[in-house]
Design a protein around this motif. Structure first.
Motif, mmCIF file in Angstrom:
data_model
loop_
_atom_site.group_PDB
_atom_site.id
_atom_site.type_symbol
_atom_site.label_atom_id
_atom_site.label_comp_id
_atom_site.label_asym_id
_atom_site.label_seq_id
_atom_site.Cartn_x
_atom_site.Cartn_y
_atom_site.Cartn_z
ATOM 1 N N GLN A 65 45.427 42.946 32.781
ATOM 2 C CA GLN A 65 44.489 42.332 33.715
ATOM 3 C C GLN A 65 44.997 40.966 34.187
ATOM 4 O O GLN A 65 44.985 40.671 35.383
ATOM 5 C CB GLN A 65 43.126 42.180 33.041
ATOM 6 N N THR A 66 45.467 40.160 33.266
ATOM 7 C CA THR A 66 45.980 38.831 33.613
ATOM 8 C C THR A 66 47.171 38.939 34.553
ATOM 9 O O THR A 66 47.247 38.234 35.565
ATOM 10 C CB THR A 66 46.367 38.053 32.344
ATOM 11 N N ASP A 67 48.107 39.835 34.237
ATOM 12 C CA ASP A 67 49.285 39.992 35.094
ATOM 13 C C ASP A 67 48.904 40.525 36.467
ATOM 14 O O ASP A 67 49.468 40.109 37.483
ATOM 15 C CB ASP A 67 50.322 40.886 34.425
ATOM 16 N N ALA A 68 47.937 41.455 36.523
ATOM 17 C CA ALA A 68 47.504 42.009 37.809
ATOM 18 C C ALA A 68 46.845 40.932 38.670
ATOM 19 O O ALA A 68 47.095 40.847 39.880
ATOM 20 C CB ALA A 68 46.547 43.178 37.578
ATOM 21 N N LEU A 73 47.790 36.281 43.161
ATOM 22 C CA LEU A 73 47.922 34.869 43.532
ATOM 23 C C LEU A 73 49.317 34.542 44.055
ATOM 24 O O LEU A 73 49.493 33.604 44.830
ATOM 25 C CB LEU A 73 47.604 33.971 42.337
ATOM 26 N N THR A 74 50.310 35.304 43.612
ATOM 27 C CA THR A 74 51.680 35.039 44.049
ATOM 28 C C THR A 74 52.036 35.784 45.329
ATOM 29 O O THR A 74 53.086 35.528 45.910
ATOM 30 C CB THR A 74 52.692 35.408 42.950
ATOM 31 N N ALA A 75 51.166 36.700 45.763
ATOM 32 C CA ALA A 75 51.398 37.422 47.018
ATOM 33 C C ALA A 75 50.982 36.502 48.157
ATOM 34 O O ALA A 75 49.832 36.465 48.552
ATOM 35 C CB ALA A 75 50.599 38.726 47.044
ATOM 36 N N ALA A 88 49.196 43.866 49.680
ATOM 37 C CA ALA A 88 49.255 45.332 49.607
ATOM 38 C C ALA A 88 50.574 45.791 48.988
ATOM 39 O O ALA A 88 50.600 46.721 48.168
ATOM 40 C CB ALA A 88 49.074 45.932 50.995
ATOM 41 N N GLN A 89 51.656 45.147 49.367
ATOM 42 C CA GLN A 89 52.963 45.526 48.827
ATOM 43 C C GLN A 89 53.067 45.205 47.340
ATOM 44 O O GLN A 89 53.656 45.966 46.577
ATOM 45 C CB GLN A 89 54.079 44.843 49.612
ATOM 46 N N THR A 90 52.490 44.111 46.921
ATOM 47 C CA THR A 90 52.498 43.749 45.505
ATOM 48 C C THR A 90 51.773 44.802 44.683
ATOM 49 O O THR A 90 52.236 45.198 43.615
ATOM 50 C CB THR A 90 51.850 42.362 45.298
#
Length: 184
Positions: A65-68, A73-75, A88-90
């Protein structure tokens, strides 16, 4: 003869072992004993880091969950359109991520089909991702919330493809974003 001591397993070692086991053998491999056998350790080592198996399951799901959520946030991008495409690509390309937790998403989703805890965590991540996609679509002039669902279903469906085209998920979902934006 001097016996070599193996390094102690860390909490992260157990979590990474759990993700690998889940991907390779499904949720039935996520017990203390099967995991201990997998790493050649005792169950005591497992219980040193986790109170019980449900606590381990919760930690494993929390890692995913944390990584998702962090991946969202990085997209980033300079425009709303670029942020929509990157988001969407992430999501679609998570199975090729540097994060072992994100690469395990198809296995996490399969686990959620028969486990209430996993289902709740997956539903929470789905809700956050859908809200992000919906907000970005609205910022791009697309007000129909069903478009976010279509885009999200396509992105998560690409994760489940078991073929050699996996590495093209980002390109394919980018084409879908372009198609949706052309509807404005």
């Amino acid at each position: 003869m001097i016996a070599r001591r193996r390094p102690r397993l860390t909490r992260d070692d157990w979590l990474m072992t759990g993700l690998t086991a889940l991907c390779e053998g499904g949720p039935g491999t996520l017990g203390a004993e099967p995991l201990a056998r997998r790493v050649g350790a005792t169950k005591g080592s497992f219980y040193w880091h986790f109170d019980d198996v449900p606590g381990f399951h919760a930690a494993l799901l929390s890692l995913w969950q944390t990584d998702a959520e962090t991946a969202l946030l990085t997209a980033d991008g300079a425009t709303d359109t670029a942020r929509l495409r990157a988001t969407a690509q992430t999501i679609a390309d998570s199975t090729t991520s540097n994060s072992p937790a994100l690469r395990s998403e198809p296995a996490i989703r399969a686990w959620a089909q028969g486990n209430d805890l996993a289902a709740g965590v997956v539903a929470g991540v789905d809700e956050i991702r859908l809200a992000r996609l919906n907000d970005l679509l609205a910022a791009c002039g697309i007000g129909n919330p069903e478009m976010a669902r279509i885009l999200y279903a396509s992105a998560t469906g690409m994760q489940a493809l078991q073929d050699t085209a996996r590495d093209t998920a980002a390109t394919a979902i980018g084409s879908l974003v372009d198609l949706i934006l052309a509807l404005r």
